[in-house]
Design a protein around this motif. Sequence first.
Motif, mmCIF file in Angstrom:
data_model
loop_
_atom_site.group_PDB
_atom_site.id
_atom_site.type_symbol
_atom_site.label_atom_id
_atom_site.label_comp_id
_atom_site.label_asym_id
_atom_site.label_seq_id
_atom_site.Cartn_x
_atom_site.Cartn_y
_atom_site.Cartn_z
ATOM 1 N N GLY A 1 -6.337 -2.328 1.651
ATOM 2 C CA GLY A 1 -5.239 -3.198 1.213
ATOM 3 C C GLY A 1 -4.238 -3.538 2.285
ATOM 4 O O GLY A 1 -3.290 -4.282 2.036
ATOM 5 N N ASP A 2 -4.417 -2.996 3.482
ATOM 6 C CA ASP A 2 -3.435 -3.210 4.546
ATOM 7 C C ASP A 2 -4.178 -3.588 5.823
ATOM 8 O O ASP A 2 -5.189 -2.973 6.177
ATOM 9 C CB ASP A 2 -2.630 -1.926 4.759
ATOM 10 C CG ASP A 2 -1.419 -2.154 5.653
ATOM 11 O OD1 ASP A 2 -1.403 -3.149 6.403
ATOM 12 O OD2 ASP A 2 -0.490 -1.324 5.609
ATOM 13 N N ALA B 1 -5.647 2.238 0.439
ATOM 14 C CA ALA B 1 -4.689 1.932 1.503
ATOM 15 C C ALA B 1 -5.390 1.276 2.687
ATOM 16 O O ALA B 1 -4.858 0.351 3.317
ATOM 17 C CB ALA B 1 -3.978 3.218 1.943
ATOM 18 N N TYR C 1 -0.291 3.850 -2.357
ATOM 19 C CA TYR C 1 -1.565 4.478 -2.017
ATOM 20 C C TYR C 1 -1.411 5.508 -0.891
ATOM 21 O O TYR C 1 -1.997 6.585 -0.943
ATOM 22 C CB TYR C 1 -2.579 3.419 -1.600
ATOM 23 C CG TYR C 1 -2.828 2.356 -2.651
ATOM 24 C CD1 TYR C 1 -2.942 2.702 -3.996
ATOM 25 C CD2 TYR C 1 -2.926 1.009 -2.299
ATOM 26 C CE1 TYR C 1 -3.158 1.723 -4.962
ATOM 27 C CE2 TYR C 1 -3.148 0.037 -3.255
ATOM 28 C CZ TYR C 1 -3.258 0.396 -4.579
ATOM 29 O OH TYR C 1 -3.473 -0.567 -5.531
ATOM 30 N N THR D 1 0.793 -1.226 0.000
ATOM 31 C CA THR D 1 0.000 0.000 0.000
ATOM 32 C C THR D 1 0.827 1.279 0.000
ATOM 33 O O THR D 1 0.262 2.363 0.120
ATOM 34 C CB THR D 1 -0.922 0.028 1.233
ATOM 35 O OG1 THR D 1 -0.118 -0.039 2.418
ATOM 36 C CG2 THR D 1 -1.895 -1.136 1.207
#
Length: 533
Positions: A414-415, A411, A94, A91
């Motif tokens: 995705g994390d 972000a 992002y 990420t």
Amino acid sequence: MTSSTRDEAAGAAPAPASGPLPNTVVVPADEDPVAAAGSEVLGGPPGRRALLGVSWWIPARFLAVLVIAVYVLGLAQKVPCYNDGWFHGATAQYTHACYSDIPHLFSGRGFDTGRHPYLDQLPTPSADMQYLEYPVLTGLFMQVAAWLTPTGGDLQYREQWFWMVNAGMLMVCAVVAVVAISRTHRRRPWDALLFALAPCLALDSTINWDLLAVALAAVAMAYWANSRPTAAGVFIGLATAAKLYPVLLLGPLLVLCWRTGRWRDFGRAAGGAVAAWLIVNLPIMIANFKGWATFYTFSQVRKEDFGSFWLILMQDRNQQLPTLNTWISVLLVLCCLGIGWLALSAPRRPRYAQLVFLVVAAFILTNKVYSPQYVLWLTPLAALARPRWRDFLIWQTCEVLYFLGVWSYLAYTGDSKQHGIGQDWYHLAIVLHLLGTLFLCAMVIRDMLHPERDPVRWDGSDDPSGGVLDNAPDVFVLGRARRLREEATYAEFAPQDAGTDWLTAVSAAGPELGEPDPEHPGADEPADRAIRP
């Protein structure tokens, strides 16, 4: 020579009947309060004796240098990703808001191994996408950049080079676009400053390859503005071969040429567009039709995606809409019909740039996906349709907030640490983008319905971007425009003094009502017949 001072805040006033003064250039600081305030940084607005455009620094060259400067700032914003973010960590690209498709697609679409777009399958094909999913001219652009990328070194080094080569080529597209915009409105070259200084130009230019189509579409509009319909059509066709949206430029031409009876010029533009599109696409269609058709088939099977109000509806309902393509098609057709009716019924024929902006905005607002770089489609059109810094900056602010919102949302999802914003805040970012675009559309529509408020028409101009349509008389109108035309026709036969009733007007013109005129038998006809057109 500069134009006279004009401030929209002072209220609308009739435009000069004689039209603009010859050999004058409109300076934004003379007419736009925001531009005037901004010019104080450089010493204030130019004086009336200022000689603009007589040195080497003509507007086109100055704007080209300015675009390059803004573009380089955008490249600097991508440095965290160039050094690391695109290659390490899920990420980082992002959280730094510096994502780009370009380096990822170098290997993802097989350019690193010498695969040819549309002819060779992707390294990891799927059921829905087996070949490159971009239009042919964009695929050629990518292929040229791949040829210019070094073949030695590790993959990260080559991806960095591929991005830099594409960035350089796209910078040329940005320069071409701003020069074309400056030459579209002949007396208003400085309106292109809106494009040159747009924050989204710096942020979004190297996310994807959209600037290629933007530049070609801008050149098409410049050619049309200079009464070269065939050349304009050729560039519309080339732009459509790079991205689908430029084909929408033909719709406003159709209704405006219908209103003015300029069918031959529309035919030349449409013919040039079809011919150019076929010349680019036919070789690939013949070589591998399935590879050529991937762009169109993938667009059909694609589900609702980031940035669209469809995504908000689907995520809130937690289910997809099987008939999404039908809904989108119906909404877009209805919007285009409404814009067409407005073009044919407005009291004064709308300007070409205004209609193009509305049609492309309708396409964006109803589409199933809105990638951040799509704002580049509208940026040059906004500069031509509504050249006012206040409205332009309001819209750009909404787009910058969406730009930050989409990367922050990616972000977050995705994390596992969930750094960023959640779904509800992302939906708010989408709404801001939609409201900003609708606001600018509303301002353009207001200008169309009240031409005295149109910044371009304040000095008596008709349609500087209209080419053969500029100052052309209407031959076909509908609705309010038809009623006004009929009233104008009746006014030619009506009494000139509005304060005199019809009986007084008839009595003053001849014998008293009901008394025969010995010199003109039959003059004792009813007065209403005597004044009827």
